[in-house]
Design a protein around this motif. Structure first.
Motif, PDB file in Angstrom:
ATOM      1  N   VAL A  83       0.862  -1.116  -0.030  1.00  0.00           N
ATOM      2  CA  VAL A  83       0.002  -0.136  -0.026  1.00  0.00           C
ATOM      3  C   VAL A  83       1.010   1.222  -0.096  1.00  0.00           C
ATOM      4  O   VAL A  83       1.765   1.465   0.808  1.00  0.00           O
ATOM      5  CB  VAL A  83      -0.898   0.055   1.279  1.00  0.00           C
ATOM      6  CG1 VAL A  83      -1.662   1.225   1.126  1.00  0.00           C
ATOM      7  CG2 VAL A  83      -1.779  -1.102   1.138  1.00  0.00           C
ATOM      8  N   LEU A  84       0.770   2.196  -1.026  1.00  0.00           N
ATOM      9  CA  LEU A  84       1.287   3.473  -1.048  1.00  0.00           C
ATOM     10  C   LEU A  84       0.239   4.516  -1.004  1.00  0.00           C
ATOM     11  O   LEU A  84      -0.708   4.546  -1.535  1.00  0.00           O
ATOM     12  CB  LEU A  84       2.062   3.595  -2.265  1.00  0.00           C
ATOM     13  CG  LEU A  84       3.254   2.372  -2.449  1.00  0.00           C
ATOM     14  CD1 LEU A  84       3.882   2.605  -3.809  1.00  0.00           C
ATOM     15  CD2 LEU A  84       4.339   2.628  -1.274  1.00  0.00           C
ATOM     16  N   PRO A  85       0.668   5.800  -0.179  1.00  0.00           N
ATOM     17  CA  PRO A  85      -0.241   6.836  -0.189  1.00  0.00           C
ATOM     18  C   PRO A  85      -0.371   7.464  -1.473  1.00  0.00           C
ATOM     19  O   PRO A  85       0.431   7.455  -2.505  1.00  0.00           O
ATOM     20  CB  PRO A  85       0.432   7.519   0.774  1.00  0.00           C
ATOM     21  CG  PRO A  85       1.693   7.312   0.747  1.00  0.00           C
ATOM     22  CD  PRO A  85       1.878   5.877   0.486  1.00  0.00           C
ATOM     23  N   SER A  86      -1.601   8.148  -1.652  1.00  0.00           N
ATOM     24  CA  SER A  86      -2.176   8.910  -2.856  1.00  0.00           C
ATOM     25  C   SER A  86      -2.209  10.494  -2.471  1.00  0.00           C
ATOM     26  O   SER A  86      -1.794  10.720  -1.252  1.00  0.00           O
ATOM     27  CB  SER A  86      -3.247   8.576  -3.456  1.00  0.00           C
ATOM     28  OG  SER A  86      -4.333   8.947  -2.867  1.00  0.00           O
ATOM     29  N   LYS A  87      -2.551  11.297  -3.197  1.00  0.00           N
ATOM     30  CA  LYS A  87      -2.592  12.629  -2.701  1.00  0.00           C
ATOM     31  C   LYS A  87      -3.841  13.093  -1.908  1.00  0.00           C
ATOM     32  O   LYS A  87      -4.144  13.948  -1.126  1.00  0.00           O
ATOM     33  CB  LYS A  87      -2.647  13.763  -3.977  1.00  0.00           C
ATOM     34  CG  LYS A  87      -2.690  15.122  -3.704  1.00  0.00           C
ATOM     35  CD  LYS A  87      -2.760  15.917  -4.926  1.00  0.00           C
ATOM     36  CE  LYS A  87      -2.301  17.409  -4.724  1.00  0.00           C
ATOM     37  NZ  LYS A  87      -2.582  18.271  -5.839  1.00  0.00           N
ATOM     38  N   TRP A  88      -4.797  12.022  -2.001  1.00  0.00           N
ATOM     39  CA  TRP A  88      -6.227  12.209  -1.145  1.00  0.00           C
ATOM     40  C   TRP A  88      -6.067  11.290   0.098  1.00  0.00           C
ATOM     41  O   TRP A  88      -5.683  10.200  -0.161  1.00  0.00           O
ATOM     42  CB  TRP A  88      -7.453  11.902  -2.126  1.00  0.00           C
ATOM     43  CG  TRP A  88      -7.509  12.561  -3.386  1.00  0.00           C
ATOM     44  CD1 TRP A  88      -7.082  13.727  -3.755  1.00  0.00           C
ATOM     45  CD2 TRP A  88      -8.508  12.482  -4.310  1.00  0.00           C
ATOM     46  NE1 TRP A  88      -7.617  14.315  -4.751  1.00  0.00           N
ATOM     47  CE2 TRP A  88      -8.535  13.716  -5.449  1.00  0.00           C
ATOM     48  CE3 TRP A  88      -9.603  11.616  -4.709  1.00  0.00           C
ATOM     49  CZ2 TRP A  88      -9.327  13.494  -6.478  1.00  0.00           C
ATOM     50  CZ3 TRP A  88     -10.266  11.601  -5.681  1.00  0.00           C
ATOM     51  CH2 TRP A  88     -10.400  12.859  -6.411  1.00  0.00           C
ATOM     52  N   PRO A  89      -6.464  11.819   1.099  1.00  0.00           N
ATOM     53  CA  PRO A  89      -6.479  11.032   2.278  1.00  0.00           C
ATOM     54  C   PRO A  89      -7.669   9.882   2.206  1.00  0.00           C
ATOM     55  O   PRO A  89      -8.384   9.940   1.449  1.00  0.00           O
ATOM     56  CB  PRO A  89      -7.066  11.823   3.448  1.00  0.00           C
ATOM     57  CG  PRO A  89      -6.718  13.307   2.814  1.00  0.00           C
ATOM     58  CD  PRO A  89      -6.841  13.284   1.331  1.00  0.00           C
ATOM     59  N   ASP A  90      -7.219   8.547   2.886  1.00  0.00           N
ATOM     60  CA  ASP A  90      -7.808   7.514   2.788  1.00  0.00           C
ATOM     61  C   ASP A  90      -8.036   6.738   1.374  1.00  0.00           C
ATOM     62  O   ASP A  90      -8.918   5.790   1.297  1.00  0.00           O
ATOM     63  CB  ASP A  90      -9.165   7.623   3.701  1.00  0.00           C
ATOM     64  CG  ASP A  90      -8.929   8.242   4.701  1.00  0.00           C
ATOM     65  OD1 ASP A  90      -8.057   7.896   5.567  1.00  0.00           O
ATOM     66  OD2 ASP A  90     -10.006   9.236   5.102  1.00  0.00           O
ATOM     67  N   TYR A  91      -7.465   7.238   0.345  1.00  0.00           N
ATOM     68  CA  TYR A  91      -7.314   6.535  -1.060  1.00  0.00           C
ATOM     69  C   TYR A  91      -5.971   6.197  -1.476  1.00  0.00           C
ATOM     70  O   TYR A  91      -4.969   6.905  -1.323  1.00  0.00           O
ATOM     71  CB  TYR A  91      -7.843   7.493  -1.962  1.00  0.00           C
ATOM     72  CG  TYR A  91      -9.485   7.725  -1.865  1.00  0.00           C
ATOM     73  CD1 TYR A  91     -10.192   6.867  -2.611  1.00  0.00           C
ATOM     74  CD2 TYR A  91     -10.053   8.634  -1.171  1.00  0.00           C
ATOM     75  CE1 TYR A  91     -11.379   7.014  -2.675  1.00  0.00           C
ATOM     76  CE2 TYR A  91     -11.390   8.911  -0.978  1.00  0.00           C
ATOM     77  CZ  TYR A  91     -12.235   7.899  -1.839  1.00  0.00           C
ATOM     78  OH  TYR A  91     -13.475   8.165  -1.845  1.00  0.00           O
ATOM     79  N   ASP A  92      -5.608   4.826  -1.073  1.00  0.00           N
ATOM     80  CA  ASP A  92      -4.205   4.344  -0.979  1.00  0.00           C
ATOM     81  C   ASP A  92      -4.046   3.608  -2.663  1.00  0.00           C
ATOM     82  O   ASP A  92      -5.163   2.864  -2.790  1.00  0.00           O
ATOM     83  CB  ASP A  92      -3.818   3.604  -0.005  1.00  0.00           C
ATOM     84  CG  ASP A  92      -3.707   4.246   1.084  1.00  0.00           C
ATOM     85  OD1 ASP A  92      -3.368   5.372   1.117  1.00  0.00           O
ATOM     86  OD2 ASP A  92      -3.925   3.732   2.240  1.00  0.00           O
ATOM     87  N   PHE A  93      -3.011   3.707  -3.299  1.00  0.00           N
ATOM     88  CA  PHE A  93      -2.636   2.838  -4.253  1.00  0.00           C
ATOM     89  C   PHE A  93      -1.932   1.374  -3.588  1.00  0.00           C
ATOM     90  O   PHE A  93      -1.462   1.311  -2.572  1.00  0.00           O
ATOM     91  CB  PHE A  93      -1.589   3.410  -5.059  1.00  0.00           C
ATOM     92  CG  PHE A  93      -1.988   4.757  -5.958  1.00  0.00           C
ATOM     93  CD1 PHE A  93      -2.821   4.516  -7.037  1.00  0.00           C
ATOM     94  CD2 PHE A  93      -1.292   5.799  -5.425  1.00  0.00           C
ATOM     95  CE1 PHE A  93      -3.029   5.747  -7.557  1.00  0.00           C
ATOM     96  CE2 PHE A  93      -1.758   7.071  -6.105  1.00  0.00           C
ATOM     97  CZ  PHE A  93      -2.413   7.042  -7.173  1.00  0.00           C
ATOM     98  N   VAL A  94      -2.235   0.569  -4.462  1.00  0.00           N
ATOM     99  CA  VAL A  94      -1.622  -1.155  -4.156  1.00  0.00           C
ATOM    100  C   VAL A  94      -0.567  -1.141  -5.371  1.00  0.00           C
ATOM    101  O   VAL A  94      -0.886  -1.323  -6.296  1.00  0.00           O
ATOM    102  CB  VAL A  94      -2.672  -2.065  -4.243  1.00  0.00           C
ATOM    103  CG1 VAL A  94      -2.301  -3.455  -3.904  1.00  0.00           C
ATOM    104  CG2 VAL A  94      -3.999  -1.782  -3.169  1.00  0.00           C
ATOM    105  N   PHE A  95       0.635  -1.363  -4.814  1.00  0.00           N
ATOM    106  CA  PHE A  95       1.814  -1.452  -5.663  1.00  0.00           C
ATOM    107  C   PHE A  95       2.442  -2.778  -5.831  1.00  0.00           C
ATOM    108  O   PHE A  95       2.505  -3.578  -4.986  1.00  0.00           O
ATOM    109  CB  PHE A  95       2.720  -0.621  -5.229  1.00  0.00           C
ATOM    110  CG  PHE A  95       4.285  -0.511  -5.850  1.00  0.00           C
ATOM    111  CD1 PHE A  95       4.457   0.110  -6.976  1.00  0.00           C
ATOM    112  CD2 PHE A  95       5.172  -1.162  -5.038  1.00  0.00           C
ATOM    113  CE1 PHE A  95       5.553  -0.166  -7.793  1.00  0.00           C
ATOM    114  CE2 PHE A  95       6.583  -1.355  -5.955  1.00  0.00           C
ATOM    115  CZ  PHE A  95       6.677  -0.707  -7.127  1.00  0.00           C
ATOM    116  N   SER A  96       2.604  -3.415  -6.801  1.00  0.00           N
ATOM    117  CA  SER A  96       3.254  -4.532  -7.052  1.00  0.00           C
ATOM    118  C   SER A  96       4.427  -4.457  -8.213  1.00  0.00           C
ATOM    119  O   SER A  96       4.100  -3.662  -9.414  1.00  0.00           O
ATOM    120  CB  SER A  96       2.119  -5.786  -7.338  1.00  0.00           C
ATOM    121  OG  SER A  96       1.330  -5.962  -6.653  1.00  0.00           O
ATOM    122  N   ALA A  97       5.534  -5.226  -7.943  1.00  0.00           N
ATOM    123  CA  ALA A  97       6.559  -5.128  -8.996  1.00  0.00           C
ATOM    124  C   ALA A  97       7.677  -6.095  -8.657  1.00  0.00           C
ATOM    125  O   ALA A  97       7.709  -6.708  -7.844  1.00  0.00           O
ATOM    126  CB  ALA A  97       7.253  -3.708  -8.933  1.00  0.00           C
TER     127      ALA A  97
END
Length: 354
Positions: A83-97
């Motif tokens: 989970v990585l944060p976005s510019k909006w509170p409580d809306y997170d990105f999910v990162f895989s690589a």
């Protein structure tokens, strides 16, 4: 000489002895030949072993060479669902690589480290710098941006290795994506409603401030609508005067009252001001009747769906001028509320009233 070569020589010696024995029995060799054959079978392999040992020499095998080869060092690690944060509170990105790295030459006294942990930490820090500045509504675009930013080797903070990432995937949590889709639909609906409201307000201003401002403006407007047919417009002067007075909630000018009397079939009063009867009070019922006569004259008769629509627009225009009683009377007359009997019948049949 290797063990494989020794085994091969012994096998060939035994095979040769068997073949010679078969030949000797079939050819009936003399008795003295058999001891000679046995000597040859013993001397020849020994001579071969001696010659091979002299040519190859003795090669000692070191202890280190007998050990199993060292395992190959891993240089990649798969990261999933971080989970990585976005510019909006409580809306997170999910990162895989897939994280890749290579170690930088370090002195022998360097501490023991976990290269996978250092590489993953470096990649996540680089990715977070980007995601926390991006809005979550365009996750696929941010994914492509990360693919470009993380596609080159860069040193991590401790300087022990350089890392990069590939096969990057960046998404939102399913519930958050559904919420964003709903918000987008609401914003679109609000924009459509705002344009429709602006359009209705523009039409009302046009009718109230331009077309129905006074009888003269209404006559000019009606003349252009009838392709400048003067006779037709003159015949509708009484209706235009009634419509203008109803829209502005005012009395019909005295100079036009004789047109109303002529339309109703009443005798025209003499042109003496003192002999003319006083004008009738202009209440909501009078405005409603005049508007009804006007709509009939222009072809919007009872049953025409355009009749209540135009009446509703005029009622809204009158309501904006704080003449609520007249507006409600017009609205009630041209678009009366459904009767309770119709409501009961609609609820019984299961179909809503339009």
């Amino acid at each position: 000489m290797t063990t494989a070569r020794k085994t091969t020589i012994v096998f060939l010696t035994v095979l040769s002895g068997l073949l010679l024995s078969i030949v000797g029995l079939t050819q009936r060799w003399p008795t003295w030949a058999w001891p000679l054959l046995a000597v040859l079978l013993l001397v020849v392999p020994a001579a071969v072993f001696r010659v091979a040992s002299m040519r190859c020499g003795t090669v000692p095998v070191a202890f280190e060479e007998q050990l199993t080869a060292a395992p190959v060092e891993r240089t990649e690690h798969r990261v999933n669902q971080v989970v990585l944060p976005s510019k909006w509170p409580d809306y997170d990105f999910v990162f895989s690589a897939t994280v890749r790295w290579y170690l930088v030459d370090a002195p022998a006294s360097a501490p023991v480290l976990n290269p996978a942990g250092l590489a993953v930490d470096a990649i996540l820090k680089r990715a977070r710098i980007i995601t926390e500045q991006r809005e979550p509504v365009r996750s696929s675009l941010v994914e492509q941006e990360l693919s470009g930013a993380l596609s080159r080797m860069a040193p991590e903070s401790t300087g022990h290795l350089q890392a990069m990432a590939e096969n990057i995937r960046l998404v939102l949590v399913r519930q958050d994506q559904e919420r964003l889709d709903k918000l987008a639909d609401v914003r679109k609906d609000e924009e459509v409603w705002a344009h429709q409201r602006k359009y209705e307000q523009s039409r009302r201003r046009y009718l109230g401030e331009d077309v129905l401002k006074d009888t003269g403006s209404a006559v000019v407007w009606w003349l252009t609508k009838n392709d400048e047919h003067v006779e037709h417009t003159v015949n509708d002067l009484a209706l235009l005067a009634q419509l203008t007075s109803a829209a502005n909630d005012t009395d019909i000018p005295e100079r036009l009252q004789h047109l109303i009397a002529q339309q109703a079939g009443e005798p025209t009063a003499p042109d003496f001001p003192e002999a003319q009867p006083p004008s009738a009070p202009q209440g909501p019922e009078t405005a409603t009747m005049r508007l009804s006569d006007f709509l009939d004259s222009i072809g919007f008769t009872d049953g025409d769906v355009r009749r209540p629509m135009l009446a509703a627009q005029i009622a809204g225009l009158i309501k904006e001028q704080n003449r609520h009683e007249t507006a409600e009377a017009i609205q009630h007359h041209f678009d009366p509320p459904a009767s309770p009997a119709l409501d009961d019948e609609a609820s019984t049949s299961g179909s809503p009233l339009a």
